[in-house]
Design a protein around this motif. Sequence first.
Motif, PDB file in Angstrom:
ATOM      1  N   ALA A 155       0.837  -1.199   0.000  1.00 50.98           N
ATOM      2  CA  ALA A 155       0.000   0.000   0.000  1.00 50.98           C
ATOM      3  C   ALA A 155       0.874   1.253   0.000  1.00 50.98           C
ATOM      4  O   ALA A 155       2.092   1.193   0.177  1.00 50.98           O
ATOM      5  CB  ALA A 155      -0.932   0.002   1.221  1.00 50.98           C
ATOM      6  N   LEU A 156       0.197   2.381  -0.210  1.00 53.72           N
ATOM      7  CA  LEU A 156       0.834   3.690  -0.123  1.00 53.72           C
ATOM      8  C   LEU A 156       0.168   4.482   0.990  1.00 53.72           C
ATOM      9  O   LEU A 156      -0.967   4.204   1.383  1.00 53.72           O
ATOM     10  CB  LEU A 156       0.701   4.447  -1.450  1.00 53.72           C
ATOM     11  CG  LEU A 156       1.324   3.811  -2.689  1.00 53.72           C
ATOM     12  CD1 LEU A 156       1.048   4.675  -3.911  1.00 53.72           C
ATOM     13  CD2 LEU A 156       2.811   3.576  -2.509  1.00 53.72           C
ATOM     14  N   ALA A 163      -3.791   4.871   4.432  1.00 54.01           N
ATOM     15  CA  ALA A 163      -3.299   3.924   3.432  1.00 54.01           C
ATOM     16  C   ALA A 163      -4.305   3.776   2.294  1.00 54.01           C
ATOM     17  O   ALA A 163      -5.525   3.809   2.506  1.00 54.01           O
ATOM     18  CB  ALA A 163      -3.030   2.570   4.077  1.00 54.01           C
ATOM     19  N   PHE A 164      -3.808   3.622   1.089  1.00 48.78           N
ATOM     20  CA  PHE A 164      -4.631   3.284  -0.061  1.00 48.78           C
ATOM     21  C   PHE A 164      -3.798   2.385  -0.968  1.00 48.78           C
ATOM     22  O   PHE A 164      -2.568   2.382  -0.915  1.00 48.78           O
ATOM     23  CB  PHE A 164      -5.112   4.532  -0.810  1.00 48.78           C
ATOM     24  CG  PHE A 164      -4.007   5.376  -1.386  1.00 48.78           C
ATOM     25  CD1 PHE A 164      -3.685   5.316  -2.731  1.00 48.78           C
ATOM     26  CD2 PHE A 164      -3.281   6.248  -0.582  1.00 48.78           C
ATOM     27  CE1 PHE A 164      -2.673   6.089  -3.265  1.00 48.78           C
ATOM     28  CE2 PHE A 164      -2.265   7.043  -1.105  1.00 48.78           C
ATOM     29  CZ  PHE A 164      -1.961   6.953  -2.451  1.00 48.78           C
ATOM     30  N   THR A 165      -4.498   1.608  -1.780  1.00 51.05           N
ATOM     31  CA  THR A 165      -3.830   0.535  -2.532  1.00 51.05           C
ATOM     32  C   THR A 165      -4.127   0.655  -4.016  1.00 51.05           C
ATOM     33  O   THR A 165      -5.126   0.101  -4.507  1.00 51.05           O
ATOM     34  CB  THR A 165      -4.293  -0.839  -2.011  1.00 51.05           C
ATOM     35  OG1 THR A 165      -4.170  -0.883  -0.598  1.00 51.05           O
ATOM     36  CG2 THR A 165      -3.459  -1.959  -2.624  1.00 51.05           C
ATOM     37  N   PRO A 166      -3.318   1.363  -4.757  1.00 49.46           N
ATOM     38  CA  PRO A 166      -3.461   1.359  -6.216  1.00 49.46           C
ATOM     39  C   PRO A 166      -2.872   0.092  -6.818  1.00 49.46           C
ATOM     40  O   PRO A 166      -2.185  -0.675  -6.137  1.00 49.46           O
ATOM     41  CB  PRO A 166      -2.664   2.605  -6.641  1.00 49.46           C
ATOM     42  CG  PRO A 166      -1.641   2.759  -5.579  1.00 49.46           C
ATOM     43  CD  PRO A 166      -2.258   2.267  -4.298  1.00 49.46           C
ATOM     44  N   ARG A 167      -3.126  -0.129  -8.072  1.00 48.32           N
ATOM     45  CA  ARG A 167      -2.664  -1.367  -8.707  1.00 48.32           C
ATOM     46  C   ARG A 167      -1.174  -1.323  -9.045  1.00 48.32           C
ATOM     47  O   ARG A 167      -0.465  -2.302  -8.871  1.00 48.32           O
ATOM     48  CB  ARG A 167      -3.466  -1.608  -9.989  1.00 48.32           C
ATOM     49  CG  ARG A 167      -4.947  -1.866  -9.730  1.00 48.32           C
ATOM     50  CD  ARG A 167      -5.681  -2.083 -11.037  1.00 48.32           C
ATOM     51  NE  ARG A 167      -7.114  -2.310 -10.818  1.00 48.32           N
ATOM     52  CZ  ARG A 167      -7.995  -2.479 -11.793  1.00 48.32           C
ATOM     53  NH1 ARG A 167      -7.592  -2.443 -13.063  1.00 48.32           N
ATOM     54  NH2 ARG A 167      -9.275  -2.669 -11.519  1.00 48.32           N
ATOM     55  N   GLU A 168      -0.674  -0.190  -9.490  1.00 41.45           N
ATOM     56  CA  GLU A 168       0.686  -0.112 -10.003  1.00 41.45           C
ATOM     57  C   GLU A 168       1.673   0.327  -8.912  1.00 41.45           C
ATOM     58  O   GLU A 168       2.277   1.382  -8.987  1.00 41.45           O
ATOM     59  CB  GLU A 168       0.756   0.843 -11.201  1.00 41.45           C
ATOM     60  CG  GLU A 168       0.147   2.230 -10.995  1.00 41.45           C
ATOM     61  CD  GLU A 168      -1.364   2.260 -10.955  1.00 41.45           C
ATOM     62  OE1 GLU A 168      -1.903   3.072 -10.199  1.00 41.45           O
ATOM     63  OE2 GLU A 168      -1.993   1.453 -11.653  1.00 41.45           O
ATOM     64  N   LEU A 169       1.834  -0.486  -7.885  1.00 40.12           N
ATOM     65  CA  LEU A 169       2.749  -0.153  -6.787  1.00 40.12           C
ATOM     66  C   LEU A 169       4.207  -0.151  -7.225  1.00 40.12           C
ATOM     67  O   LEU A 169       5.036   0.526  -6.616  1.00 40.12           O
ATOM     68  CB  LEU A 169       2.559  -1.146  -5.637  1.00 40.12           C
ATOM     69  CG  LEU A 169       1.361  -0.912  -4.715  1.00 40.12           C
ATOM     70  CD1 LEU A 169       1.267  -2.023  -3.681  1.00 40.12           C
ATOM     71  CD2 LEU A 169       1.460   0.433  -4.031  1.00 40.12           C
TER      72      LEU A 169
END
Length: 291
Positions: A155-156, A163-169
Amino acid sequence: MHSATLRHQQPVTGRVSPRKPAQRGASRMVAKEPLSVRLPKPNFGLVKRLLWPFLLLALGFGTYELVQRLLPYADRPITKISVSGELSYISQQAVQQRIAPYVAASFFTVDLAGMRAELEQMPWIAHAEVRRVWPDRVSIRLEEQLPVARWGEEALLNNQGQAFTPRELANYENLPQLVGPQRAQEQVMQQYQVLSQMLRPLGFSVARLELRERGSWFLSTGVNSTGQSLELLLGRDHLVEKMRRFVAIYEKNLKEQIANISRIDLRYSNGLAVTWREPIVPVTGKTVAVK
């Protein structure tokens, strides 16, 4: 002999008006009051208090009926949706696709709350503002997440420590990595911001900050302009006080030796311990054959 008494009467001068006898049973004349004054006045205050509720009820009912009759003429289909905001990580096309199921509604029936909730479920949207614009438009204003650090491996974290979780970490591996219990996201972010400001004048940045299970803090700096990095053991508490001590000693005694230092232990109450890098001894006396 009889004597006679003569009375001398004074001569009467002027005219004497005869006195009128007083009338008995005389009464004073009183002016008659108008009939409108003598009659009791009607109490209109009570009438007003009784009529006001009925007047308000009639006005409300009339307004409702008028709105119901005019609504079909004023309620138009949604023909345009405008999206504004500084968008760096998401496209307007992705936003339009996300809210497509809501566009089929009319101006008054469109579900603004549902549309906002749907948009804020997108990983990169931190806040969405949705409103109607007469006569057939919906205006959307978006605020994107501001990634500040990585949270663990999946996560970022934004600047609020959320925290948030985009696909392109994989695209954000250059961000500092913060690690800790799930409940301590905001705490770790706050410590990161404070420690970053204290290390910046020394030419260092935070590459990794970890809050371990027992409450101790571990910090690893990024490579500075001379190609050096450090590991700092901070202990459990008084992190700011320990960092101030480190900054003072670093400027006076350690700056010239930074190339030989690998770790600094700040868990002491009045000092620090330095772990030196092992010198690289060149290997001699061996022949390497290259085929």
